[in-house]
Design a protein around this motif. Structure first.
Motif, PDB file in Angstrom:
ATOM      1  N   GLU A 261      13.586   2.315  -1.042  1.00 26.78           N
ATOM      2  CA  GLU A 261      12.498   2.245  -0.059  1.00 26.78           C
ATOM      3  C   GLU A 261      11.247   2.944  -0.581  1.00 26.78           C
ATOM      4  O   GLU A 261      10.141   2.430  -0.474  1.00 26.78           O
ATOM      5  CB  GLU A 261      12.942   2.876   1.266  1.00 26.78           C
TER       6      GLU A 261
ATOM      7  N   ASN B 299       7.688   1.222  -1.685  1.00 29.82           N
ATOM      8  CA  ASN B 299       6.416   1.632  -1.076  1.00 29.82           C
ATOM      9  C   ASN B 299       5.385   1.943  -2.155  1.00 29.82           C
ATOM     10  O   ASN B 299       4.215   1.577  -2.038  1.00 29.82           O
ATOM     11  CB  ASN B 299       6.618   2.866  -0.192  1.00 29.82           C
TER      12      ASN B 299
ATOM     13  N   LYS C 229       1.328  -3.455   6.409  1.00 27.43           N
ATOM     14  CA  LYS C 229       1.606  -4.624   5.577  1.00 27.43           C
ATOM     15  C   LYS C 229       1.781  -5.916   6.354  1.00 27.43           C
ATOM     16  O   LYS C 229       2.206  -6.925   5.806  1.00 27.43           O
ATOM     17  CB  LYS C 229       2.856  -4.340   4.740  1.00 27.43           C
TER      18      LYS C 229
ATOM     19  N   GLY D 275       7.818  -4.350   1.675  1.00 25.95           N
ATOM     20  CA  GLY D 275       8.256  -3.873   2.988  1.00 25.95           C
ATOM     21  C   GLY D 275       7.268  -4.310   4.030  1.00 25.95           C
ATOM     22  O   GLY D 275       6.136  -4.640   3.716  1.00 25.95           O
TER      23      GLY D 275
ATOM     24  N   ALA E 190      11.161   2.428   7.223  1.00 25.34           N
ATOM     25  CA  ALA E 190      11.811   3.253   6.212  1.00 25.34           C
ATOM     26  C   ALA E 190      11.505   4.737   6.404  1.00 25.34           C
ATOM     27  O   ALA E 190      12.422   5.555   6.526  1.00 25.34           O
ATOM     28  CB  ALA E 190      11.395   2.791   4.824  1.00 25.34           C
TER      29      ALA E 190
HETATM   30 MG   LIG Z   1       8.501   0.549   2.896  1.00 23.72          MG
END
Ligand SMILES: [Mg+2]
Ligand SMILES: Nc1ncnc2c1ncn2[C@@H]1O[C@H](COP(=O)(O)OP(=O)(O)OP(=O)(O)O)[C@@H](O)[C@H]1O
Length: 602
Positions: free
Chosen positions: A29, A33, A79, A92, A97
């Motif tokens: 995760e 990112n 996002k 993601g 997360a």
């Molecule tokens: Mg993420």
């Protein structure tokens, strides 16, 4: 019973169970990112297998203070600008997360946005927000997780030992590094660098990818690989596939990326198996890294919270694309790939219904050797001269006296009469024929001998005139080094040789001349799969069979009659010698009455 809404911390902890299963998934995760933030370099530092500490530092665009305060809120994401779930350009978008990780650990995030003069830091401790404070940091973001799952002890219990978690973490890093060749990565554990790959140079993805694959899987792989590039409808498959002779003892090194995301998928495993079936034995696995690009409309990446599985609208097309692309590439690679004709193929033939019997063809076929026979018989026929069915008459063969042969024939496996295709021993028993697979049989014998030696006297070792240095990945090398003491008991003496290599000084004497490199690589694969809590002696079968397989009389070696008989005599007194370590038979027997039935005499 009253219905109540769960507090946010509880909700986040439940979500955490889905998003992060273990340190490796937390690393995924955080690294994703960082990649989403446009990082060129991502440094991952671990302590205690990642259970104690995970730190991920990137040089991406960072976050300004208001974003930093928002990013640990549930469903906070930058996002998904237009709420279109099917049009996602980032790794993601669930905005889950960071809050999930914050709920189950001590999380700190420090960040300095691009162009900003100041850096800020925020913390979440077991779901409790800590105040924002100034931090010292260059451009980018540093996320740190301490004591993962300390707030959910039940989940903590599910974690394996540090070494297993570390193996998962390293595997995750390899996948991330493979999918993103233009980003440089390092992974450090307890102060030791386990992975370091610079951003791969080159304008073309293929070139960058190949450089990255060579760095991760070894130059060997890059040298033994076929480029894949195929399309079907809206799908495109690219990447590199290893030639069949470059194979491994397990399927761990088969990587599939769907739209840049590493996925584990049964469909993929099955397709790969199908494509290589004609070239590889059932227990050998090719190495490959394939990238599937699909229209976001045709694939749902959102079915799995950790994004490790995908669902295709039409999986038949995808399967067909993978199998077709690999088969074509393998066929085009020609002799490179043609050395192994798989046992798998044989199995497949057996499983299929017998072909319809066509008398005319069958008889035409049958007549040919008969016509030839008359001529050869006149010219002084002997088996050894017939090129089609060569029976190896070993030098000592004719010397065998009838009386001797008769004595041998009284043994259950009979008297050796010859060797076919330098692989099968044909022997005559009192009431039938025995066909022995010499490699399979020998492998079993070595394995049983080794087991016996271990309990009796200890395994005799044979010193190598020239110690062999074998390059491996750092974790494989350190796994081997950690087990060096136990391996020595089994007759294999090795030591670490810098990071990522071992040097082998002695091998078990009963292996004879063996392929040490292949042996050590396969052992490393075994160790990666074995449970660390078990000693090698407890897993003796796995280890010995790997050793035995490399030290056995290979199919293709010519044996003398004396050697053949000796092999069979040993089989007769060795337990379990009727099957090899992989469960295949080591010999088959046809009784005379079966043969007679075959020819319609009964
Ligand atoms: Mg993420
Ligand atoms: N390393 C980073 N650099 C810059 N911004 C980041 C970084 N990590 C997180 N962020 C910001 O924090 C937000 C929340 O991150 P988080 O991982 O929780 O959710 P996400 O990435 O949007 O979706 P997912 O839950 O699917 O990973 C991101 O949308 C991003 O704006």
């Amino acid at each position: 019973m009253n219905i109540r809404l769960l507090p946010e911390t509880t909700v986040n902890r439940i979500a955490a169970g889905e998003v992060v299963e273990r340190p490796a998934s937390a690393i995924k995760e955080l690294v994703e990112n960082a990649i989403d933030a446009g990082a060129r370099h991502v440094d991952v530092v671990l302590a205690g297998g990642g259970i104690q500490y995970i730190g991920v530092t990137d040089d991406g665009m960072g976050m300004a203070r208001p974003d930093l305060e928002l990013c640990v809120e549930r469903h906070a994401t930058s996002k998904l600008p237009d709420d279109d779930l099917l049009n996602v350009a980032f790794l993601g978008f669930r905005g889950e997360a960071l809050p999930s990780i914050g709920a189950v650990s001590r999380l700190t995030i420090a960040s300095r946005a691009q162009g900003s003069a100041e850096a800020w830091q925020i913390g979440v401790d077991g779901g409790k927000r800590l105040p924002v404070k100034p931090a010292a940091l260059n451009q980018g973001t540093k996320v740190e997780i301490r004591d993962l799952f300390y707030a959910t002890p039940a989940r903590l219990k599910f974690l394996k030992g540090e070494r297993t978690e570390l193996n998962h973490a390293l595997e995750m890093m390899r996948r991330l590094a493979m999918a993103n060749p233009e980003v440089g990565f390092t992974l450090t554990h307890d102060g030791r660098v386990l992975l370091r790959v610079p951003p791969a140079p080159g304008d073309l993805f293929d070139a960058r990818l190949l450089a990255r694959l060579a760095a991760l899987l070894g130059n060997d792989f890059a040298d033994n690989t076929i480029r894949i590039d195929a399309e079907r409808r809206n799908f495109r498959l690219t990447g590199f596939a290893g030639v069949p002779t470059y194979n491994r003892g397990n399927g761990q090194q088969q990587y599939l990326f769907v739209n840049g995301r590493a996925v584990r998928d049964k469909l993929f495993v099955g397709a790969v198996r199908g494509a290589y079936m004609d070239y590889l034995a059932r227990d050998r696995h090719p190495v490959l890294a394939l990238f599937l690009e699909a229209d976001p409309e045709d694939v749902d990446v959102n079915v799995h919270p950790a994004k490790a599985e995908v669902r295709f609208k039409d999986s038949g097309i995808v399967r067909g694309l993978i199998v077709g692309a690999l088969r074509n590439a393998l066929a085009a690679a020609g002799h490179q790939a043609s050395t192994t004709v798989g046992a798998a193929a044989l199995g497949a033939i057996r499983r299929e219904a017998p072909p319809p019997f066509r008398p005319s063809e069958a008889f035409a076929e049958f007549n040919r050797p008969l016509q030839g026979f008359a001529e050869t018989a006149q010219a002084g026929f002997s088996y050894a001269d017939t090129p089609s069915a060569r029976v190896e008459t070993a030098p000592s063969m004719p010397v065998m006296q009838p009386a001797e042969a008769q004595a041998e024939a009284r043994h259950p496996l009979g008297a050796a009469r010859g060797q076919l295709h330098e692989t099968y021993i044909i022997s005559q028993t009192e009431d039938g024929i025995v066909i022995v697979d010499q490699h399979a049989a020998h492998e079993r014998l070595v394995y049983e001998r080794m087991k016996r030696a271990l309990t009796d006297t200890g395994v005799a070792r044979q010193m190598l005139l020239l110690p062999e240095v074998i390059e491996l990945d750092p974790v494989a090398a350190s796994n081997l080094a950690d087990r060096a003491h136990e391996l020595a008991e089994l007759g294999l003496a090795l030591e670490p040789f810098g990071a990522g290599a071992v040097v082998v000084r002695e091998v078990p004497a009963l292996l004879g001349d063996c392929d040490i490199r292949g042996l050590v690589r396969d052992l490393a694969d075994d160790l990666a799969e074995l449970d660390e809590a078990l000693s090698l002696k407890e897993r003796l079968e796995d280890v010995c069979s790997t050793m035995a397989c490399h030290g056995s009389v290979r199919a293709g070696r010519r044996l003398t009659v004396a050697e053949m008989n000796a092999l069979m005599r040993e089989m007769e007194v060795t337990p379990h010698s009727g099957q090899c370590n992989h469960g295949r038979p080591t010999y088959v027997e046809l009784k005379l009455k079966d043969i007679e039935r075959l020819f319609g005499r009964r």
